[in-house]
Write a protein that holds these residues in place. Structure first.
Motif, PDB file in Angstrom:
ATOM      1  N   TYR A   1       0.848  -1.185   0.000  1.00 50.35           N
ATOM      2  CA  TYR A   1       0.000   0.000   0.000  1.00 50.35           C
ATOM      3  C   TYR A   1       0.890   1.243   0.000  1.00 50.35           C
ATOM      4  CZ  TYR A   1      -3.403   3.440   1.536  1.00 50.35           C
ATOM      5  OH  TYR A   1      -4.193   4.548   1.629  1.00 50.35           O
ATOM      6  N   LEU A   2       0.590   2.203  -0.869  1.00 45.47           N
ATOM      7  CA  LEU A   2       1.332   3.459  -0.929  1.00 45.47           C
ATOM      8  C   LEU A   2       0.535   4.555  -0.233  1.00 45.47           C
ATOM      9  CD1 LEU A   2       2.574   3.344  -4.634  1.00 45.47           C
ATOM     10  CD2 LEU A   2       3.849   2.772  -2.558  1.00 45.47           C
ATOM     11  N   LEU A   3       1.224   5.348   0.556  1.00 41.62           N
ATOM     12  CA  LEU A   3       0.573   6.451   1.258  1.00 41.62           C
ATOM     13  C   LEU A   3       0.271   7.589   0.306  1.00 41.62           C
ATOM     14  CD1 LEU A   3       2.776   6.721   4.479  1.00 41.62           C
ATOM     15  CD2 LEU A   3       0.577   5.591   4.231  1.00 41.62           C
ATOM     16  N   ASP A   4      -0.914   8.183   0.478  1.00 39.50           N
ATOM     17  CA  ASP A   4      -1.216   9.391  -0.274  1.00 39.50           C
ATOM     18  C   ASP A   4      -1.090  10.587   0.668  1.00 39.50           C
ATOM     19  OD1 ASP A   4      -3.560   9.462   1.243  1.00 39.50           O
ATOM     20  OD2 ASP A   4      -4.870   8.910  -0.428  1.00 39.50           O
ATOM     21  N   ARG A   5      -1.377  11.761   0.155  1.00 40.83           N
ATOM     22  CA  ARG A   5      -1.233  12.993   0.941  1.00 40.83           C
ATOM     23  C   ARG A   5      -2.106  12.962   2.201  1.00 40.83           C
ATOM     24  NH1 ARG A   5      -4.069  17.132   1.702  1.00 40.83           N
ATOM     25  NH2 ARG A   5      -5.579  16.708   0.083  1.00 40.83           N
ATOM     26  N   VAL A   6      -3.316  12.450   2.089  1.00 33.93           N
ATOM     27  CA  VAL A   6      -4.232  12.405   3.230  1.00 33.93           C
ATOM     28  C   VAL A   6      -3.714  11.431   4.293  1.00 33.93           C
ATOM     29  CG1 VAL A   6      -6.586  11.866   3.979  1.00 33.93           C
ATOM     30  CG2 VAL A   6      -6.213  13.086   1.829  1.00 33.93           C
ATOM     31  N   ASP A   7      -3.213  10.269   3.872  1.00 35.96           N
ATOM     32  CA  ASP A   7      -2.630   9.322   4.830  1.00 35.96           C
ATOM     33  C   ASP A   7      -1.472   9.971   5.586  1.00 35.96           C
ATOM     34  OD1 ASP A   7      -4.326   7.189   4.130  1.00 35.96           O
ATOM     35  OD2 ASP A   7      -2.973   6.530   2.534  1.00 35.96           O
ATOM     36  N   GLU A   8      -0.617  10.670   4.864  1.00 31.28           N
ATOM     37  CA  GLU A   8       0.527  11.336   5.496  1.00 31.28           C
ATOM     38  C   GLU A   8       0.061  12.407   6.470  1.00 31.28           C
ATOM     39  OE1 GLU A   8       2.960  12.638   2.248  1.00 31.28           O
ATOM     40  OE2 GLU A   8       3.658  10.594   1.825  1.00 31.28           O
ATOM     41  N   GLN A   9      -1.007  13.103   6.111  1.00 31.29           N
ATOM     42  CA  GLN A   9      -1.571  14.122   6.986  1.00 31.29           C
ATOM     43  C   GLN A   9      -2.153  13.477   8.250  1.00 31.29           C
ATOM     44  OE1 GLN A   9      -4.340  16.543   4.807  1.00 31.29           O
ATOM     45  NE2 GLN A   9      -4.364  18.163   6.336  1.00 31.29           N
ATOM     46  N   ILE A  10      -2.845  12.361   8.093  1.00 30.93           N
ATOM     47  CA  ILE A  10      -3.399  11.634   9.248  1.00 30.93           C
ATOM     48  C   ILE A  10      -2.264  11.185  10.170  1.00 30.93           C
ATOM     49  CG2 ILE A  10      -4.539   9.482   9.948  1.00 30.93           C
ATOM     50  CD1 ILE A  10      -6.387   9.842   7.487  1.00 30.93           C
ATOM     51  N   LEU A  11      -1.216  10.603   9.606  1.00 31.31           N
ATOM     52  CA  LEU A  11      -0.078  10.158  10.417  1.00 31.31           C
ATOM     53  C   LEU A  11       0.573  11.325  11.150  1.00 31.31           C
ATOM     54  CD1 LEU A  11       1.558   7.516   8.057  1.00 31.31           C
ATOM     55  CD2 LEU A  11       0.349   7.079  10.213  1.00 31.31           C
TER      56      LEU A  11
ATOM     57  N   GLU B   1      -1.602  -2.306   7.511  1.00 28.58           N
ATOM     58  CA  GLU B   1      -0.459  -2.278   6.591  1.00 28.58           C
ATOM     59  C   GLU B   1       0.863  -2.026   7.313  1.00 28.58           C
ATOM     60  OE1 GLU B   1      -0.429  -2.945   3.317  1.00 28.58           O
ATOM     61  OE2 GLU B   1      -2.570  -3.383   3.333  1.00 28.58           O
ATOM     62  N   GLY B   2       0.809  -1.770   8.625  1.00 26.21           N
ATOM     63  CA  GLY B   2       2.040  -1.610   9.394  1.00 26.21           C
ATOM     64  C   GLY B   2       2.589  -0.195   9.463  1.00 26.21           C
ATOM     65  N   PHE B   3       1.861   0.787   8.950  1.00 26.42           N
ATOM     66  CA  PHE B   3       2.322   2.167   9.064  1.00 26.42           C
ATOM     67  C   PHE B   3       2.114   2.680  10.489  1.00 26.42           C
ATOM     68  CE2 PHE B   3       1.484   1.761   4.517  1.00 26.42           C
ATOM     69  CZ  PHE B   3       2.692   2.218   4.009  1.00 26.42           C
TER      70      PHE B   3
END
Length: 147
Positions: free
Chosen positions: A3-13, A48-50
């Motif tokens: 799974y590749l992170l998108d901008r929203v995933d990075e923002q959530i993290l 996914e382990g992020f």
């Protein structure tokens, strides 16, 4: 497929790193998604382990017990086949981190306990493990940055 992170995933993290207790409602407002969409993304990031876990870092206030911290540099007899040492370290609850290192020593092990004598016991246990050639231990005097 990874799974590749998108901008929203990075923002959530990023938001969760700042405040892991943020509500789904507040987080959804920050990333401009519905609460359900945020929940689904967080569950996927965990799967996914992020996101590998949640932790508590205690502060100076209240009735916090003083915790003694030691850094142990562990030299293994065989760097490539020294997995038994790491498996043994995983079973010691006071071992809070273990990093495989380059250079002269093999492992950097962080040990935390309210009792300094327990750290001595753990040092003795680790130094007697099959596959451990030598250890070097340093006690932390204070922790000035902790994230």
């Amino acid at each position: 497929m990874k799974y590749l992170l998108d901008r929203v995933d990075e923002q959530i993290l990023s938001e969760l790193k700042t405040n892991a207790r943020i509500s789904h409602a507040d987080l959804s407002a920050k990333v401009n998604l519905s609460r359900n969409a945020v929940r689904v993304r967080i569950e996927r990031l965990e799967r996914e382990g992020f996101i590998k876990g949640y932790t508590i870092v205690t502060g100076e206030g209240g009735n916090d017990q003083h915790v003694t911290t030691a850094l142990m540099f562990v030299y293994r007899q065989d760097r490539m086949r020294g997995g038994d040492v790491i498996q043994a370290l995983r079973k010691i609850p006071e071992v809070v981190a273990c990093d495989v290192m380059t250079g002269d020593f093999d492992l950097l092990v962080r040990v935390e306990s309210p009792e300094a004598d327990r750290i001595r016991q753990i040092w003795q246990l680790i130094s007697e493990l099959p596959g451990v050639r030598d250890t070097l231990t340093a006690f932390a005097l204070s922790s000035v940055i902790r994230k």
